[in-house]
Design a protein around this motif. Structure first.
Motif, PDB file in Angstrom:
ATOM      1  N   VAL A  11      54.943  42.642  36.125  1.00 28.53           N
ATOM      2  CA  VAL A  11      55.697  41.453  36.537  1.00 28.53           C
ATOM      3  C   VAL A  11      54.773  40.509  37.298  1.00 28.53           C
ATOM      4  N   ILE A  15      46.752  36.172  38.867  1.00 27.95           N
ATOM      5  CA  ILE A  15      45.536  36.930  38.550  1.00 27.95           C
ATOM      6  C   ILE A  15      45.802  38.439  38.497  1.00 27.95           C
ATOM      7  N   GLY A  17      48.646  40.165  37.942  1.00 25.45           N
ATOM      8  CA  GLY A  17      49.475  40.568  36.803  1.00 25.45           C
ATOM      9  C   GLY A  17      48.739  40.450  35.474  1.00 25.45           C
ATOM     10  N   ALA A  38      57.520  34.423  35.768  1.00 22.50           N
ATOM     11  CA  ALA A  38      58.485  33.358  36.044  1.00 22.50           C
ATOM     12  C   ALA A  38      57.900  32.003  35.675  1.00 22.50           C
ATOM     13  N   SER A  39      56.560  31.918  35.709  1.00 24.64           N
ATOM     14  CA  SER A  39      55.927  30.622  35.476  1.00 24.64           C
ATOM     15  C   SER A  39      55.482  30.511  34.023  1.00 24.64           C
ATOM     16  N   ILE A  82      62.669  38.065  37.449  1.00 28.19           N
ATOM     17  CA  ILE A  82      63.318  39.348  37.782  1.00 28.19           C
ATOM     18  C   ILE A  82      64.158  39.154  39.049  1.00 28.19           C
ATOM     19  N   GLY A 111      52.832  35.892  46.658  1.00 27.86           N
ATOM     20  CA  GLY A 111      53.455  35.590  47.946  1.00 27.86           C
ATOM     21  C   GLY A 111      54.187  34.253  47.915  1.00 27.86           C
ATOM     22  N   ARG A 127      50.921  25.486  47.417  1.00 29.52           N
ATOM     23  CA  ARG A 127      50.745  26.816  46.847  1.00 29.52           C
ATOM     24  C   ARG A 127      50.372  26.773  45.378  1.00 29.52           C
ATOM     25  N   GLU A 156      39.990  23.671  53.212  1.00 26.53           N
ATOM     26  CA  GLU A 156      39.580  22.899  52.039  1.00 26.53           C
ATOM     27  C   GLU A 156      40.231  21.522  52.051  1.00 26.53           C
ATOM     28  N   GLY A 229      43.923  28.962  42.757  1.00 26.11           N
ATOM     29  CA  GLY A 229      42.710  29.746  43.007  1.00 26.11           C
ATOM     30  C   GLY A 229      41.657  28.924  43.711  1.00 26.11           C
ATOM     31  N   ASP A 349      48.642  39.895  46.005  1.00 25.63           N
ATOM     32  CA  ASP A 349      49.176  39.418  47.290  1.00 25.63           C
ATOM     33  C   ASP A 349      50.459  40.132  47.730  1.00 25.63           C
ATOM     34  N   ARG A 365      44.136  38.477  51.351  1.00 19.68           N
ATOM     35  CA  ARG A 365      44.861  38.040  50.152  1.00 19.68           C
ATOM     36  C   ARG A 365      44.054  36.965  49.439  1.00 19.68           C
ATOM     37  N   LEU A 366      43.168  37.454  48.594  1.00 20.59           N
ATOM     38  CA  LEU A 366      42.203  36.609  47.909  1.00 20.59           C
ATOM     39  C   LEU A 366      42.291  36.847  46.415  1.00 20.59           C
ATOM     40  N   TRP A 367      41.785  35.900  45.731  1.00 20.16           N
ATOM     41  CA  TRP A 367      41.692  35.896  44.296  1.00 20.16           C
ATOM     42  C   TRP A 367      40.936  37.116  43.778  1.00 20.16           C
ATOM     43  N   SER A 368      39.769  37.387  44.393  1.00 18.76           N
ATOM     44  CA  SER A 368      38.941  38.510  43.924  1.00 18.76           C
ATOM     45  C   SER A 368      39.700  39.830  44.080  1.00 18.76           C
TER      46      SER A 368
HETATM   47  P1  FAD Z   1      50.184  34.892  42.391  1.00 19.98           P
HETATM   48  O1  FAD Z   1      49.034  34.146  41.909  1.00 19.98           O
HETATM   49  O2  FAD Z   1      51.030  34.304  43.468  1.00 19.98           O
HETATM   50  O3  FAD Z   1      51.100  35.193  41.126  1.00 19.98           O
HETATM   51  C1  FAD Z   1      52.420  35.659  41.234  1.00 19.98           C
HETATM   52  C2  FAD Z   1      53.074  35.566  39.870  1.00 19.98           C
HETATM   53  O4  FAD Z   1      54.323  36.240  39.925  1.00 19.98           O
HETATM   54  C3  FAD Z   1      53.390  34.150  39.397  1.00 19.98           C
HETATM   55  O5  FAD Z   1      53.105  34.033  38.042  1.00 19.98           O
HETATM   56  C4  FAD Z   1      54.895  34.015  39.620  1.00 19.98           C
HETATM   57  O6  FAD Z   1      55.493  33.106  38.752  1.00 19.98           O
HETATM   58  C5  FAD Z   1      55.326  35.439  39.330  1.00 19.98           C
HETATM   59  N1  FAD Z   1      56.598  35.828  39.944  1.00 19.98           N
HETATM   60  C6  FAD Z   1      56.931  35.758  41.257  1.00 19.98           C
HETATM   61  N2  FAD Z   1      58.176  36.249  41.439  1.00 19.98           N
HETATM   62  C7  FAD Z   1      58.626  36.632  40.217  1.00 19.98           C
HETATM   63  C8  FAD Z   1      59.837  37.216  39.745  1.00 19.98           C
HETATM   64  N3  FAD Z   1      60.847  37.498  40.561  1.00 19.98           N
HETATM   65  N4  FAD Z   1      59.957  37.457  38.415  1.00 19.98           N
HETATM   66  C9  FAD Z   1      58.938  37.179  37.550  1.00 19.98           C
HETATM   67  N5  FAD Z   1      57.776  36.649  37.947  1.00 19.98           N
HETATM   68  C10 FAD Z   1      57.623  36.379  39.265  1.00 19.98           C
HETATM   69  N6  FAD Z   1      41.777  32.917  47.187  1.00 19.98           N
HETATM   70  C11 FAD Z   1      40.441  32.972  47.147  1.00 19.98           C
HETATM   71  O7  FAD Z   1      39.896  34.031  46.871  1.00 19.98           O
HETATM   72  N7  FAD Z   1      39.675  31.889  47.403  1.00 19.98           N
HETATM   73  C12 FAD Z   1      40.225  30.682  47.655  1.00 19.98           C
HETATM   74  O8  FAD Z   1      39.508  29.719  47.874  1.00 19.98           O
HETATM   75  C13 FAD Z   1      41.640  30.561  47.636  1.00 19.98           C
HETATM   76  N8  FAD Z   1      42.225  29.371  47.798  1.00 19.98           N
HETATM   77  C14 FAD Z   1      43.576  29.276  47.710  1.00 19.98           C
HETATM   78  C15 FAD Z   1      44.178  28.032  47.783  1.00 19.98           C
HETATM   79  C16 FAD Z   1      45.552  27.902  47.703  1.00 19.98           C
HETATM   80  C17 FAD Z   1      46.190  26.543  47.765  1.00 19.98           C
HETATM   81  C18 FAD Z   1      46.353  29.075  47.594  1.00 19.98           C
HETATM   82  C19 FAD Z   1      47.837  28.959  47.578  1.00 19.98           C
HETATM   83  C20 FAD Z   1      45.770  30.325  47.511  1.00 19.98           C
HETATM   84  C21 FAD Z   1      44.380  30.435  47.563  1.00 19.98           C
HETATM   85  N9  FAD Z   1      43.761  31.669  47.452  1.00 19.98           N
HETATM   86  C22 FAD Z   1      42.399  31.739  47.416  1.00 19.98           C
HETATM   87  C23 FAD Z   1      44.537  32.914  47.345  1.00 19.98           C
HETATM   88  C24 FAD Z   1      44.667  33.373  45.915  1.00 19.98           C
HETATM   89  O9  FAD Z   1      45.067  32.281  45.125  1.00 19.98           O
HETATM   90  C25 FAD Z   1      45.700  34.512  45.840  1.00 19.98           C
HETATM   91  O10 FAD Z   1      45.283  35.563  46.674  1.00 19.98           O
HETATM   92  C26 FAD Z   1      45.830  35.068  44.437  1.00 19.98           C
HETATM   93  O11 FAD Z   1      46.014  34.050  43.509  1.00 19.98           O
HETATM   94  C27 FAD Z   1      47.010  36.055  44.369  1.00 19.98           C
HETATM   95  O12 FAD Z   1      47.228  36.432  43.036  1.00 19.98           O
HETATM   96  P2  FAD Z   1      48.526  37.265  42.635  1.00 19.98           P
HETATM   97  O13 FAD Z   1      48.408  37.523  41.175  1.00 19.98           O
HETATM   98  O14 FAD Z   1      48.710  38.438  43.529  1.00 19.98           O
HETATM   99  O15 FAD Z   1      49.780  36.336  42.939  1.00 19.98           O
END
Ligand code: FAD
Length: 493
Positions: A11, A15, A17, A38-39, A82, A111, A127, A156, A229, A349, A365-368
Motif C-alpha cells: 500500500v 518510494i 511502496g 491513493a495517488s 485504503i 506521513g 508536502r 530549501e 523528494g 516514513d 525520514r528520508l528518501w534514501s
Molecule cells: P510517501 O512518499 O509519503 O508515499 C506515501 C504513499 O502512500 C503515497 O503514494 C500516498 O498516496 C499513499 N497513501 C497514503 N495513504 C494511503 C491510503 N490510505 N491508501 C492508499 N494509499 C495511501 N528526503 C530526503 O532524503 N531528502 C530531501 O531533500 C527531502 N526533501 C523533502 C522535501 C519535501 C517537501 C518533503 C515533503 C519531503 C522531503 N524528504 C526528503 C522526505 C522524503 O520525501 C520522504 O522521506 C519519502 O518520500 C517517504 O517515502 P514513503 O514512500 O515512505 O512515503
C-alpha cells in the motif's frame, strides 16, 4: 470461483511502496503483486548509483502509476484509498467498499504534514506536488511570507525564494538543526544573505509529470500524493512579487503563539514589529495574516508556510488491530520490518525502526531510507513466505545521507550530531572550516570515529565511512586527521 487472494499486497505509491513492489516483482516472478496507491502518480527511482559502501545517489521521477506495470509485468497497480484493515481475516477495505485479501501486506503510506493551524486559509503545508503548486501560485503575488520549521523543507525553501521577504521562524538556536550542528549553521548563514543567480525564465527540464497529466483523484479522497523528494525545488520558480533577491530574517528560539487575520489583529491592540535589518517600508501595511511568536513579536505577512515535519499516516490501519505505535507515531517494526500484527509489514516514513539499532545508524525520514526499507521489507516478506532466514541489510549499519543545502554538497555520516550519546563517555569534536568553501566536523568517541558532517567538496566521505565502520583507533593520528596538507587516504592504506 474461489475468492482471489494476493500473496503480496503493498500500500503506497511513494518510494517505499514502489521499491517494495519492484523488489517483490524481481524476487517472485511467478506471483502477481498488487500495489495500491491513493495517488495517480507514483515515485520511481532512476539513475541509481552506489557512491560508496553506504552512500547512494539517485533521482526520483514522478510517473503515472501504470509505468510500474510496464517495468514490472507481474505488478498490478490500482488507484484506491485504503480505509480499514482486518488483520484477523487478512483483508483491507477501500473507500469504494472493495475488499482485498492478502497473505502478506506491506504498509508504505508515508506521513501527513503537521500543519500549524490546519484550517487557516493563510497557512499552507508543503508536502506533495499539489501543495507546491498552491505555494507557487500564492508566492508570485506575495511581498512577505513567514516560514515556520527548521528541517530540510524549510531550509530549501528559504534559500530558494527570491523576490519576497522571508521571516524564518525556528524553535531552535540555530538554523537547519534537524540536519546540522550550530557551527555548520553559522557556516551556512552567509549564503542566506548572498545574491544568487535567478532561476526565473530557466527552461523546465520537465523530468516529472504533474497531476495535470493524469486524471483527477477519486472524489472525496483527502489522501495525498507521495512526499516530494530531494529534487523538488530543482525546476520550480520560487519568485515573489518584489524586485529583490534574498531577504531572509531569522527569528530564533520561537514557536507560533497565535495567528490573527487582519480584523482580529487590528482589534487586538497589538503592534507589529519592524524587521531587524529591514527598512520598515511595510510597517503601515495591512497584511492578510499576522503571526505572534512566543517571544511576543508580531509580524504580518501574505501567508504562512508550515514546514514542521510529518506524522506517520497510520490512521486507516490501527482501528481494531493490535499495532504497537512508537512515540513518534509510526508503526513499530522489528529487524524483519514486521509490525506487531502478523503478516503486516511497514516501510518508509510510516514506520519506526524498533529493532536494536546498530551504533552508527539512526532513522531519519528520508528518501534514501524509504528506498532501503522498501527493498528490505520485500526481501523479508519473501524470506518469511519461504520459511527462510534473512540477515539485516548492510545499509542499516551506518547512517549515510547526501543532500544539498544552500548549494553546498552535504554528507552526513554515522552519529554525526551525537544523537546517540552514551552517558559518561567523552566525545571529542574536531573541526576544519574554510569560510564559503567547506565545513568538516568529526565526532570521536574514545579515539574512534563516531560520525562526521562534511559540507563542500571535501572528498573525505569514503575514508571516513571506512573509519566509522572499522572503528580504527585514531588516537595516534588524531592531530592530523583534518590536516588539509595530509592525504589521509595514505595514512590508512
Ligand atoms: P510517501 O512518499 O509519503 O508515499 C506515501 C504513499 O502512500 C503515497 O503514494 C500516498 O498516496 C499513499 N497513501 C497514503 N495513504 C494511503 C491510503 N490510505 N491508501 C492508499 N494509499 C495511501 N528526503 C530526503 O532524503 N531528502 C530531501 O531533500 C527531502 N526533501 C523533502 C522535501 C519535501 C517537501 C518533503 C515533503 C519531503 C522531503 N524528504 C526528503 C522526505 C522524503 O520525501 C520522504 O522521506 C519519502 O518520500 C517517504 O517515502 P514513503 O514512500 O515512505 O512515503
Amino acid at each position: 470461483m474461489a475468492e482471489k487472494i494476493y500473496k503480496y499486497v503493498v500500500v503506497g505509491g511513494g518510494i517505499a511502496g514502489v521499491t517494495c513492489a519492484e523488489t517483490l516483482s524481481m524476487l517472485c516472478q511467478d506471483d502477481e503483486i498488487l500495489l495500491i496507491t491513493a495517488s495517480p502518480l507514483v515515485k520511481v527511482i532512476t539513475n541509481y548509483t552506489q557512491i560508496s559502501k553506504t552512500l547512494e545517489d539517485f533521482d526520483v521521477e514522478e510517473r503515472p502509476m501504470t509505468s510500474v506495470e510496464t517495468t514490472c509485468p507481474n505488478v498490478k497497480v490500482i488507484q484506491k484509498v485504503i480505509v480499514s484493515l482486518n488483520s484477523e481475516l487478512c483483508v483491507v477495505t477501500t473507500t469504494d467498499g472493495d475488499e482485498i485479501k492478502y497473505n502478506k501486506i506491506c504498509i508504505c503510506t508515508g506521513g501527513k504534514p503537521k500543519v500549524i493551524s490546519k484550517d487557516n486559509p493563510y497557512v499552507i503545508g508543503i508536502r506533495d506536488t499539489e501543495s507546491v503548486k498552491e505555494f507557487q501560485k500564492r508566492l508570485c503575488k506575495a511581498r512577505r511570507i513567514i516560514v515556520v520549521g527548521n528541517g530540510g523543507i524549510a531550509t530549501e525553501l528559504v534559500y530558494e525564494i527570491e523576490g519576497c521577504e522571508v521571516i524564518w521562524a525556528i524553535k531552535d538556536k540555530s538554523i537547519t538543526s534537524t540536519f546540522v550542528d550550530p557551527g555548520a549553521a553559522e557556516f551556512f548563514l552567509d549564503k542566506l544573505k548572498e545574491k544568487k543567480d535567478s532561476k526565473t525564465g530557466a527552461p523546465s527540464k520537465r523530468l516529472k509529470y504533474t497531476t495535470d497529466d493524469v486524471p483527477e483523484e477519486q472524489p472525496g479522497s483527502t489522501t495525498m500524493g507521495g512526499a516530494l523528494g530531494p529534487d523538488w525545488v530543482r525546476d520550480l520558480s520560487m519568485v515573489g512579487s518584489q524586485q529583490i533577491s534574498h531577504k531572509v530574517h531569522v527569528e530564533y528560539s520561537v514557536e507560533v503563539k497565535q495567528i490573527y487575520n487582519t480584523e482580529e489583529f487590528l482589534s487586538s491592540g497589538k503592534v507589529q514589529n519592524v524587521l531587524e535589518g529591514g527598512d520598515g517600508e511595510y510597517i503601515e501595511e495591512k497584511w492578510p495574516v499576522y503571526v505572534e511568536f512566543t517571544n511576543n513579536k508580531v509580524f504580518g505577512a501574505d501567508f504562512v508556510v508550515s514546514a514542521t515535519g510529518v506524522v506517520p499516516a497510520t490512521d486507516p490501519f490501527t482501528k481494531g488491530n493490535q499495532f504497537d505505535i512508537a512515540e513518534d507515531g509510526g508503526f513499530k517494526v522489528n529487524d524483519k520490518m514486521e509490525t506487531t500484527v502478523k503478516d503486516v509489514y511497514a516501510a518508509g516514513d510510516v514506520c519506526s525502526a524498533s529493532w536494536e539499532l546498530a551504533p552508527h545508524w539512526i532513522q531519519m525520514r528520508l528518501w534514501s531510507q524509504a528506498r532501503q526499507m522498501g527493498s528490505y521489507a520485500a526481501k523479508c516478506m519473501v524470506a518469511s513466505m519461504n520459511g527462510e532466514n534473512i540477515s539485516m541489510d548492510f545499509c542499516f549499519e551506518l547512517f549515510a545521507h547526501v543532500t544539498k543545502f544552500f548549494n553546498y554538497k552535504v554528507i552526513l555520516l554515522g552519529n554525526f550530531n551525537v544523537q546517540k550519546r552514551d552517558n559518561g563517555q567523552d566525545y571529542e569534536l574536531l573541526l576544519r572550516v574554510t569560510k564559503n568553501v567547506e565545513y568538516v566536523k568529526v565526532v570521536l568517541k574514545e579515539g574512534r570515529l563516531e560520525g562526521a558532517i562534511l559540507i563542500g567538496e571535501t572528498d573525505l566521505e569514503e575514508t571516513f565511512e571506512n573509519l566509522i565502520l572499522n572503528q580504527t583507533d585514531l588516537t595516534p593520528f588524531k592531530d592530523h586527521l583534518l590536516d588539509p596538507n595530509i592525504d589521509i587516504d595514505d595514512f590508512f592504506d
